[in-house]
Design a protein around this motif. Structure first.
Motif, short mmCIF file in Angstrom:
data_model
loop_
_atom_site.label_atom_id
_atom_site.label_comp_id
_atom_site.label_asym_id
_atom_site.label_seq_id
_atom_site.Cartn_x
_atom_site.Cartn_y
_atom_site.Cartn_z
N ASP A 123 27.10 30.21 49.14
CA ASP A 123 27.81 30.47 47.89
C ASP A 123 28.70 31.68 48.10
N ALA A 124 29.84 31.70 47.43
CA ALA A 124 30.71 32.86 47.51
C ALA A 124 30.07 34.01 46.75
N VAL A 125 29.91 35.15 47.39
CA VAL A 125 29.27 36.32 46.78
C VAL A 125 30.34 37.35 46.45
N PRO A 126 30.48 37.73 45.17
CA PRO A 126 31.52 38.70 44.82
C PRO A 126 31.19 40.09 45.34
N VAL A 127 32.23 40.83 45.71
CA VAL A 127 32.10 42.23 46.10
C VAL A 127 32.54 43.06 44.90
N THR A 128 31.61 43.75 44.28
CA THR A 128 31.90 44.40 43.00
C THR A 128 32.26 45.87 43.15
N ASN A 129 32.42 46.35 44.37
CA ASN A 129 32.99 47.68 44.57
C ASN A 129 34.20 47.53 45.50
N TRP A 130 35.03 48.56 45.57
CA TRP A 130 36.30 48.48 46.29
C TRP A 130 36.04 48.71 47.78
N VAL A 131 36.11 47.64 48.56
CA VAL A 131 35.87 47.72 50.00
C VAL A 131 37.07 47.11 50.72
N PRO A 132 38.00 47.91 51.21
CA PRO A 132 39.08 47.34 52.02
C PRO A 132 38.51 46.59 53.22
#
Length: 422
Positions: A257-266
């Motif tokens: 499943d696609a897991v969202p990244v909820t903090n800003w990680v370039p």
């Protein structure tokens, strides 16, 4: 925006060891040298219930209708956007006229199939009536919602995903020696072509104050993901794209499943090991997936995706597609377009807000469309002349829809367009 919820299996041996290595991978693969000519078209249309335009057809209803669509002779693939817009994606054709003919045939068949179920497909840059709501259940889109919410752009993200529609023109990158000029021109044409195609003056039942609400919505999302790609001088578009991709924040970590990244990680931080996502460093599959979550107005994918056009009516989109490809592929037309658009090459917001109401954008548009009209084949004469007249008058499609909405009301105006009324 295809629905991709899976990814290749991850192997430690394929993981990047640094951001520089990842950027090099992007730069090496983003443009493919070759002859000009082949063109691909993609058209998104909002789906409405003819009896009740406020109702948004659900996923099961849409997929059931699509299952009954006969084979499309032009070879287009049918997909459903997050908010239920229906997209036709045509395969590469030998030239722009062939691509237009194939897409016109496929769209006529698709419209007839939907009409049999009381549904209409409307070509507008943004849904003027309904509030955003996702109907596509794909894990990718649920994760995107979570990302936009965490990044403080939940409203713009919802409108982008479920309320906008475009015409996408895909052209070859061309010979490597011409990449810099070609990519620079593709960007320079953006504001002028936005002004020409602006067709979304309303959102949520009211006038937004923008001729292209679609472009305004995209502008409300983060610049690192949706802004133009070009660097300071645009001399090396492949390297520009590599830097852009590595600076952009990771939206999703692919897996079952696609897991969202909820903090800003370039992505660069992930590749360099400064951040750990999914318990690993990223692989090529992770980077390839990351690239599908970046939405600049011109996106390199071996070829060039031109993504800045509003969806426009059937009477106009053939002329729009022909104009854009001609201005990029015909050497004489390209020189004229480069000169004409130079004063407005950075006027993205101005074009979206006032369309052809800006004198400089209007002048550039008249020159660009006129030079394309001179080169149009007889089969496109009617569409090209319709477009040229509108541009000369300083009118964009948003003006026509606004007039219709004011005269009849938004719901009736949508119903007319869904029925195919002129």
């Amino acid at each position: 925006m295809p629905n991709r919820t899976g990814a290749a299996s991850q192997e430690t041996s394929s993981a990047f060891t640094s951001a520089a290595e990842a950027a090099g991978y992007v730069s090496d693969h983003c443009l493919r040298a070759g002859a000009l000519g082949p063109v691909g078209l993609e058209i998104e249309a909002h789906c409405y219930d003819l009896a009740n335009p406020v109702r948004r057809p659900d996923w099961d209803e849409l997929t059931a209708v699509i299952a009954e669509v006969p084979a499309l002779p032009g070879g287009s693939r049918i997909t459903v956007e997050p908010g239920g817009a229906v997209e036709l994606s045509g395969p590469p054709a030998a030239d722009v006229v062939s691509a237009i003919e194939a897409m016109s045939t496929d769209r006529a068949i698709l419209r007839a199939a939907f009409a049999q179920h009381g549904l209409g497909l409307v070509l507008l840059g943004a849904d003027p009536l309904r509030r955003p709501r996702r109907v596509n259940p794909g894990a990718r889109y649920a994760a995107m919602e979570a990302f936009f919410s965490a990044s403080g752009t939940a409203a713009a993200g919802a409108f982008m995903m479920t309320s906008t529609a475009s015409i996408q023109v895909n052209v070859e990158a061309g010979p490597q020696s011409g990449w810099a000029d070609r990519v620079r021109l593709a960007h320079a044409l953006g504001p002028t072509m936005i002004a020409v195609t602006a067709n979304s003056p309303m959102l949520g039942g009211r006038f937004s104050g923008w001729c292209s609400s679609r472009q305004w919505i995209w502008g409300e999302l983060d610049e690192a993901r949706c802004g133009p790609v070009l660097g300071a001088n645009g001399k090396d578009p492949a390297s520009d794209w590599g830097r852009y991709a590595l600076r952009a924040p990771v939206m999703l970590v692919p897996g079952p499943d696609a897991v969202p990244v909820t903090n800003w990680v370039p992505f660069a931080d992930w590749a360099d090991g400064r951040a750990v996502l999914g318990g690993r460093r990223p692989s090529r599959a992770d980077l390839d997936y990351h690239l599908t979550t970046l939405f600049p107005p011109v996106r390199p994918r071996g070829f060039l995706e031109i993504r800045y056009l509003d969806s426009v009516p059937d009477a106009l989109w053939p002329a729009i597609a022909f104009t854009l490809v001609t201005l990029l592929d015909d050497p004489t037309a390209a020189d004229i377009a480069a000169e004409a658009t130079e004063p407005v090459a950075a006027a993205w917001d101005r074009a979206a807000q006032v369309g052809l109401g800006d004198r400089h954008l209007h002048e550039a548009a008249v020159r660009c469309v006129a030079v394309a009209a001179e080169r149009a084949p007889a089969t496109l004469t009617e569409s090209m002349q319709t477009l040229l007249r509108s541009v000369e008058q300083g009118r964009c499609p948003a003006d026509d829809f606004a007039d219709r909405a004011v005269e009849y009301g938004i719901g009736p105006a949508i119903r007319q367009l869904a029925r195919g009324d002129s």
